[in-house]
Write a protein that holds these residues in place. Structure first.
Motif, PDB file in Angstrom:
ATOM      1  N   GLU A 234       0.843  -1.188   0.000  1.00 32.55           N
ATOM      2  CA  GLU A 234       0.000   0.000   0.000  1.00 32.55           C
ATOM      3  C   GLU A 234       0.884   1.246   0.000  1.00 32.55           C
ATOM      4  OE1 GLU A 234      -3.475   2.149   2.660  1.00 32.55           O
ATOM      5  OE2 GLU A 234      -2.682   0.222   3.316  1.00 32.55           O
ATOM      6  N   ALA A 235       0.431   2.271  -0.711  1.00 40.71           N
ATOM      7  CA  ALA A 235       1.130   3.554  -0.743  1.00 40.71           C
ATOM      8  C   ALA A 235       0.266   4.589  -0.037  1.00 40.71           C
ATOM      9  CB  ALA A 235       1.403   3.971  -2.182  1.00 40.71           C
ATOM     10  N   TRP A 236       0.899   5.385   0.831  1.00 39.19           N
ATOM     11  CA  TRP A 236       0.164   6.397   1.586  1.00 39.19           C
ATOM     12  C   TRP A 236       1.122   7.490   2.041  1.00 39.19           C
ATOM     13  CZ3 TRP A 236       2.016   6.643   6.595  1.00 39.19           C
ATOM     14  CH2 TRP A 236       2.681   5.496   7.071  1.00 39.19           C
ATOM     15  N   GLY A 237       0.542   8.603   2.454  1.00 39.34           N
ATOM     16  CA  GLY A 237       1.327   9.710   2.974  1.00 39.34           C
ATOM     17  C   GLY A 237       0.905  10.046   4.388  1.00 39.34           C
ATOM     18  N   PHE A 238       1.803  10.641   5.126  1.00 35.87           N
ATOM     19  CA  PHE A 238       1.512  11.059   6.494  1.00 35.87           C
ATOM     20  C   PHE A 238       0.621  12.292   6.504  1.00 35.87           C
ATOM     21  CE2 PHE A 238       5.604   8.883   7.237  1.00 35.87           C
ATOM     22  CZ  PHE A 238       5.240   8.062   8.290  1.00 35.87           C
ATOM     23  N   GLY A 239      -0.100  12.478   7.604  1.00 32.87           N
ATOM     24  CA  GLY A 239      -0.831  13.703   7.848  1.00 32.87           C
ATOM     25  C   GLY A 239      -2.085  13.867   7.008  1.00 32.87           C
TER      26      GLY A 239
ATOM     27  N   THR B 138      -2.481  16.988   5.140  1.00 30.08           N
ATOM     28  CA  THR B 138      -2.238  18.017   4.125  1.00 30.08           C
ATOM     29  C   THR B 138      -0.947  17.686   3.383  1.00 30.08           C
ATOM     30  OG1 THR B 138      -0.875  19.438   5.540  1.00 30.08           O
ATOM     31  CG2 THR B 138      -3.292  19.769   5.648  1.00 30.08           C
ATOM     32  N   PRO B 139      -0.778  18.227   2.170  1.00 29.92           N
ATOM     33  CA  PRO B 139       0.489  18.018   1.466  1.00 29.92           C
ATOM     34  C   PRO B 139       1.701  18.498   2.265  1.00 29.92           C
ATOM     35  CG  PRO B 139      -1.168  18.800  -0.066  1.00 29.92           C
ATOM     36  CD  PRO B 139      -1.775  18.900   1.314  1.00 29.92           C
ATOM     37  N   GLN B 140       1.560  19.626   2.967  1.00 30.59           N
ATOM     38  CA  GLN B 140       2.666  20.135   3.764  1.00 30.59           C
ATOM     39  C   GLN B 140       3.044  19.153   4.880  1.00 30.59           C
ATOM     40  OE1 GLN B 140       2.090  24.042   5.468  1.00 30.59           O
ATOM     41  NE2 GLN B 140       3.919  23.879   6.728  1.00 30.59           N
ATOM     42  N   GLN B 141       2.039  18.599   5.571  1.00 32.02           N
ATOM     43  CA  GLN B 141       2.322  17.614   6.621  1.00 32.02           C
ATOM     44  C   GLN B 141       3.003  16.382   6.017  1.00 32.02           C
ATOM     45  OE1 GLN B 141      -1.552  16.960   8.328  1.00 32.02           O
ATOM     46  NE2 GLN B 141      -1.311  18.608   9.822  1.00 32.02           N
TER      47      GLN B 141
ATOM     48  N   GLU C 181       6.672  17.296   5.305  1.00 34.38           N
ATOM     49  CA  GLU C 181       7.468  17.498   6.518  1.00 34.38           C
ATOM     50  C   GLU C 181       7.738  16.184   7.237  1.00 34.38           C
ATOM     51  OE1 GLU C 181       5.155  20.340   8.720  1.00 34.38           O
ATOM     52  OE2 GLU C 181       5.776  22.017   7.440  1.00 34.38           O
ATOM     53  N   LEU C 182       6.722  15.345   7.360  1.00 30.27           N
ATOM     54  CA  LEU C 182       6.901  14.084   8.082  1.00 30.27           C
ATOM     55  C   LEU C 182       7.733  13.094   7.275  1.00 30.27           C
ATOM     56  CD1 LEU C 182       3.351  13.852   9.667  1.00 30.27           C
ATOM     57  CD2 LEU C 182       5.490  14.619  10.741  1.00 30.27           C
ATOM     58  N   LEU C 183       7.560  13.081   5.965  1.00 29.61           N
ATOM     59  CA  LEU C 183       8.392  12.226   5.115  1.00 29.61           C
ATOM     60  C   LEU C 183       9.861  12.622   5.238  1.00 29.61           C
ATOM     61  CD1 LEU C 183       8.756  10.057   2.908  1.00 29.61           C
ATOM     62  CD2 LEU C 183       8.330  11.879   1.239  1.00 29.61           C
ATOM     63  N   ALA C 184      10.140  13.911   5.271  1.00 28.91           N
ATOM     64  CA  ALA C 184      11.532  14.357   5.414  1.00 28.91           C
ATOM     65  C   ALA C 184      12.139  13.828   6.713  1.00 28.91           C
ATOM     66  CB  ALA C 184      11.609  15.885   5.362  1.00 28.91           C
TER      67      ALA C 184
ATOM     68  N   LEU D  82       4.391   8.293   0.380  1.00 28.62           N
ATOM     69  CA  LEU D  82       4.194   9.313  -0.639  1.00 28.62           C
ATOM     70  C   LEU D  82       4.492  10.690  -0.064  1.00 28.62           C
ATOM     71  CD1 LEU D  82       0.713   8.086  -1.951  1.00 28.62           C
ATOM     72  CD2 LEU D  82       2.987   7.510  -2.858  1.00 28.62           C
ATOM     73  N   ASP D  83       4.940  11.587  -0.921  1.00 28.96           N
ATOM     74  CA  ASP D  83       5.117  12.970  -0.493  1.00 28.96           C
ATOM     75  C   ASP D  83       3.797  13.716  -0.666  1.00 28.96           C
ATOM     76  OD1 ASP D  83       4.895  13.717  -3.206  1.00 28.96           O
ATOM     77  OD2 ASP D  83       7.052  14.092  -3.426  1.00 28.96           O
ATOM     78  N   GLY D  84       3.827  15.022  -0.456  1.00 25.89           N
ATOM     79  CA  GLY D  84       2.610  15.812  -0.516  1.00 25.89           C
ATOM     80  C   GLY D  84       1.983  15.909  -1.890  1.00 25.89           C
ATOM     81  N   ALA D  85       2.738  15.566  -2.929  1.00 28.31           N
ATOM     82  CA  ALA D  85       2.217  15.546  -4.302  1.00 28.31           C
ATOM     83  C   ALA D  85       1.854  14.128  -4.731  1.00 28.31           C
ATOM     84  CB  ALA D  85       3.243  16.156  -5.258  1.00 28.31           C
ATOM     85  N   ASP D  86       1.787  13.207  -3.762  1.00 25.37           N
ATOM     86  CA  ASP D  86       1.482  11.794  -4.008  1.00 25.37           C
ATOM     87  C   ASP D  86       2.533  11.085  -4.866  1.00 25.37           C
ATOM     88  OD1 ASP D  86      -0.767  11.770  -2.400  1.00 25.37           O
ATOM     89  OD2 ASP D  86      -2.121  12.293  -4.051  1.00 25.37           O
ATOM     90  N   VAL D  87       3.774  11.554  -4.780  1.00 19.92           N
ATOM     91  CA  VAL D  87       4.889  10.908  -5.474  1.00 19.92           C
ATOM     92  C   VAL D  87       5.556   9.953  -4.484  1.00 19.92           C
ATOM     93  CG1 VAL D  87       7.127  11.280  -6.592  1.00 19.92           C
ATOM     94  CG2 VAL D  87       5.237  12.894  -6.976  1.00 19.92           C
TER      95      VAL D  87
END
Length: 161
Positions: A27-32, A34-37, A40-43, A77-82
């Motif tokens: 599965e692919a997902w991002g933290f938070g 918002t894109p900014q969250q 920031e969390l991915l970093a 994923l980052d905030g742009a879903d990459v």
């Protein structure tokens, strides 16, 4: 190479970088919320600071999603879903919000890494972004997950020969 890469290509390159990874794409997902969250969390994950996360059990129940499992892989994923990284879950524990400990707060790597900061940020997050009608409660069940970074973005997005 462009920063924009689809998840299938990312997974093929991740498997080329680490042939031990399974063929089945996780599965692919991002933290938070918002894109900014997410960025920031991915970093923090890629830098090695963030090795834990927390989710509301009630949100999993509302969405009908299974809880994370030890050994499970995820594409972050980052905030742009990459897609940018691959992590492996190494521990999962469900505890009441008011019993999350300093060790877990530190593992999440956010702010000054204290339990007080963790509680403030997470209470606010669940009050604003909860996916369930119960929102936040001081004793709500929290899914505390620990993970380790298997592949940072550079290994999985580098051009293959």
């Amino acid at each position: 190479m462009s920063d924009s890469i689809d998840i299938d290509t990312f997974w093929r390159r991740a498997r080329a970088a680490d042939p031990r990874l399974p063929e089945a794409q996780p599965e692919a997902w991002g933290f938070g919320a918002t894109p900014q969250q997410a960025d920031e969390l991915l970093a923090l994950v890629i830098s090695g600071v963030k090795v834990g996360t927390a989710s509301a059990l009630w949100d999993y129940e509302q969405a009908g999603e299974p809880l994370p499992r030890v050994g499970e892989l995820s594409i972050l994923l980052d905030g742009a879903d990459v897609p940018r990284a691959v992590i492996e879950t190494v521990a999962v524990e469900v505890v009441p919000f008011d019993e999350v400990d300093e060790e877990h707060a530190f593992a999440e790597g956010e702010g000054d890494r204290t339990l007080a900061h963790w509680r403030e940020v997470h209470e606010r997050f669940w009050r604003l972004h909860s996916e369930n009608p119960r929102g936040y409660e001081p004793d709500m069940p929290v899914v505390c997950e620990r993970f380790h970074l298997l592949l940072p973005s550079d290994a999985a997005t580098a051009p293959t020969r």
